[in-house]
Design a protein around this motif. Structure first.
Motif, PDB file in Angstrom:
ATOM      1  N   UNK A 183      35.816 -94.646  31.684  1.00  0.00           N
ATOM      2  CA  UNK A 183      36.941 -95.232  30.942  1.00  0.00           C
ATOM      3  C   UNK A 183      36.414 -96.449  30.187  1.00  0.00           C
ATOM      4  N   UNK A 184      37.310 -97.153  29.497  1.00  0.00           N
ATOM      5  CA  UNK A 184      36.912 -98.404  28.842  1.00  0.00           C
ATOM      6  C   UNK A 184      36.306 -99.379  29.844  1.00  0.00           C
ATOM      7  N   UNK A 185      36.878 -99.378  31.064  1.00  0.00           N
ATOM      8  CA  UNK A 185      36.461-100.359  32.066  1.00  0.00           C
ATOM      9  C   UNK A 185      34.991-100.191  32.441  1.00  0.00           C
ATOM     10  N   UNK A 186      34.513 -98.959  32.386  1.00  0.00           N
ATOM     11  CA  UNK A 186      33.138 -98.681  32.795  1.00  0.00           C
ATOM     12  C   UNK A 186      32.245 -98.301  31.600  1.00  0.00           C
ATOM     13  N   UNK A 187      32.721 -98.571  30.389  1.00  0.00           N
ATOM     14  CA  UNK A 187      32.009 -98.103  29.187  1.00  0.00           C
ATOM     15  C   UNK A 187      30.584 -98.651  29.120  1.00  0.00           C
ATOM     16  N   UNK A 188      30.415 -99.918  29.543  1.00  0.00           N
ATOM     17  CA  UNK A 188      29.089-100.524  29.424  1.00  0.00           C
ATOM     18  C   UNK A 188      28.092 -99.804  30.330  1.00  0.00           C
ATOM     19  N   UNK A 192      24.792 -97.295  29.512  1.00  0.00           N
ATOM     20  CA  UNK A 192      23.461 -97.786  29.867  1.00  0.00           C
ATOM     21  C   UNK A 192      22.726 -96.696  30.666  1.00  0.00           C
ATOM     22  N   UNK A 193      21.605 -96.178  30.157  1.00  0.00           N
ATOM     23  CA  UNK A 193      20.955 -95.035  30.812  1.00  0.00           C
ATOM     24  C   UNK A 193      20.584 -95.300  32.276  1.00  0.00           C
ATOM     25  N   UNK A 194      20.118 -96.504  32.568  1.00  0.00           N
ATOM     26  CA  UNK A 194      19.697 -96.821  33.942  1.00  0.00           C
ATOM     27  C   UNK A 194      20.909 -96.896  34.866  1.00  0.00           C
ATOM     28  N   UNK A 195      21.915 -97.649  34.439  1.00  0.00           N
ATOM     29  CA  UNK A 195      23.131 -97.785  35.251  1.00  0.00           C
ATOM     30  C   UNK A 195      23.845 -96.443  35.396  1.00  0.00           C
ATOM     31  N   UNK A 197      22.607 -93.425  35.372  1.00  0.00           N
ATOM     32  CA  UNK A 197      21.893 -92.542  36.293  1.00  0.00           C
ATOM     33  C   UNK A 197      22.020 -93.027  37.736  1.00  0.00           C
ATOM     34  N   UNK A 198      21.940 -94.354  37.922  1.00  0.00           N
ATOM     35  CA  UNK A 198      22.040 -94.909  39.271  1.00  0.00           C
ATOM     36  C   UNK A 198      23.406 -94.550  39.878  1.00  0.00           C
ATOM     37  N   UNK A 199      24.442 -94.669  39.076  1.00  0.00           N
ATOM     38  CA  UNK A 199      25.791 -94.389  39.582  1.00  0.00           C
ATOM     39  C   UNK A 199      26.012 -92.885  39.754  1.00  0.00           C
ATOM     40  N   UNK A 200      25.486 -92.103  38.864  1.00  0.00           N
ATOM     41  CA  UNK A 200      25.587 -90.640  39.006  1.00  0.00           C
ATOM     42  C   UNK A 200      24.911 -90.195  40.300  1.00  0.00           C
ATOM     43  N   UNK A 201      23.718 -90.716  40.517  1.00  0.00           N
ATOM     44  CA  UNK A 201      22.905 -90.242  41.641  1.00  0.00           C
ATOM     45  C   UNK A 201      23.461 -90.688  42.990  1.00  0.00           C
ATOM     46  N   UNK A 202      24.299 -91.729  42.990  1.00  0.00           N
ATOM     47  CA  UNK A 202      24.831 -92.202  44.272  1.00  0.00           C
ATOM     48  C   UNK A 202      25.985 -91.334  44.777  1.00  0.00           C
ATOM     49  N   UNK A 203      26.509 -90.466  43.936  1.00  0.00           N
ATOM     50  CA  UNK A 203      27.585 -89.583  44.400  1.00  0.00           C
ATOM     51  C   UNK A 203      26.982 -88.371  45.109  1.00  0.00           C
TER      52      UNK A 203
END
Ligand SMILES: NC(=O)c1ccc[n+]([C@@H]2O[C@H](COP(=O)([O-])OP(=O)(O)OC[C@H]3O[C@@H](n4cnc5c(N)ncnc54)[C@H](OP(=O)(O)O)[C@@H]3O)[C@@H](O)[C@H]2O)c1
Length: 246
Positions: A183-188, A192-195, A197-203
């Motif tokens: 969403x807009x809240x998490x757009x940044x 960001x490719x690093x962020x 991927x880090x968040x994707x991989x933690x699920x």
């Protein structure tokens, strides 16, 4: 099967969703309306970002200012309010966040949802459902945003407290806790490719959430299918909070 599906129907119910101009609140407003509710969506913007496809009336209002009159007017027009979803929220990240930032975040993310609960209470009959949108940050520490996590942790506890207070009147109060949703809240961080991927991989499911991922859980908690569920957290987080040392 028809009888089973009718458990999830919101036909004949009226709902208010805050934060409905975009993002998660918009999707939940659409979802509740799609399940049959007559929905009023609230946010500060003059209009929602996109047109609603279902029965959603949009009102421009700030949940942190004079919200009693807004709920009274909605109840006068609709007769009663069966469902409240507190989805309006802000984030003001910053590792060394100032006290003013902390107070502003609590004002919008914790005090305002409580004000909405107080405002809706006189108009909510037995069978009513309040859903507070919390976060995985309501139970986990995250760096760089003490105000947000404190507010969401507080909202989680407010949920349990009001479940006790409103239970005797037949009103349920639950928390719906999203993981990382685009969403807009998490757009940044999404961009960001690093962020990202880090968040994707933690699920556990290996992907970010989409706003539509929240709809089923919101309809469930709002409906008679959840008639004996109150004071609970329902995490819709792709398994983020289930994951341990990996
Ligand atoms: N995205 C995520 O990953 C995530 C994860 C966990 C929890 N959440 C929570 O989910 C909720 C929705 O977030 P989102 O991701 O959809 O963010 P978003 O796209 O930034 O939407 C925030 C919504 O809140 C409204 N809002 C903000 N301040 C308001 C105020 N004072 N009065 C009325 N409305 C106000 C905004 O509308 P206006 O600007 O038009 O007022 C907008 O509709 C928030 O409570 C957020 O904390 C999000």
């Amino acid at each position: 099967m028809t009888a089973l599906l009718s458990l999830f129907s919101l036909a004949g119910k009226t709902a208010v969703v805050t934060g409905a101009s975009r993002g998660i609140g918009f999707a939940i407003a659409e979802g509740l309306a799609g399940a049959g509710a007559a929905v009023t969506g609230i946010a500060r913007s003059a209009a929602p970002r996109a047109a609603f496809q279902h029965d959603v009336t949009y009102l421009s209002a700030d949940v942190s200012e004079g919200i009693d009159a807004v709920f009274a007017n909605i109840a006068a027009a609709r007769g009663r309010i069966d469902i409240l979803v507190n989805a309006a929220g802000i984030t003001l990240p910053g590792r060394n966040g100032a006290l003013a930032t902390f107070e502003e975040t609590l004002r919008i993310n914790l005090t305002a949802p409580y004000a909405c609960c107080l405002a809706v209470r006189p108009f909510m009959p037995a069978g009513g459902s309040i859903i507070n949108i919390t976060s995985i940050g309501s139970v986990l520490g995250m760096p760089g945003n003490p105000a947000y996590n404190s507010a969401k942790g507080g909202l989680r506890q407010l949920t349990k407290s009001l479940a006790l207070d409103y239970g005797p009147a037949g009103i349920r109060v639950n928390a719906l806790a999203p993981g990382y949703i685009e969403t807009d809240m998490t757009a940044r961080s999404f961009a960001d490719p690093v962020e990202h991927e880090r968040r994707r991989a933690h699920t556990c499911l290996g992907r970010w959430g989409k706003v539509d991922d929240l709809i089923g859980a919101a309809v469930f908690l709002a409906s008679d299918a959840a008639a004996y569920i109150t004071g609970q957290d329902l995490f819709v987080d792709g398994g983020w909070t289930a994951k341990g040392l990996v």
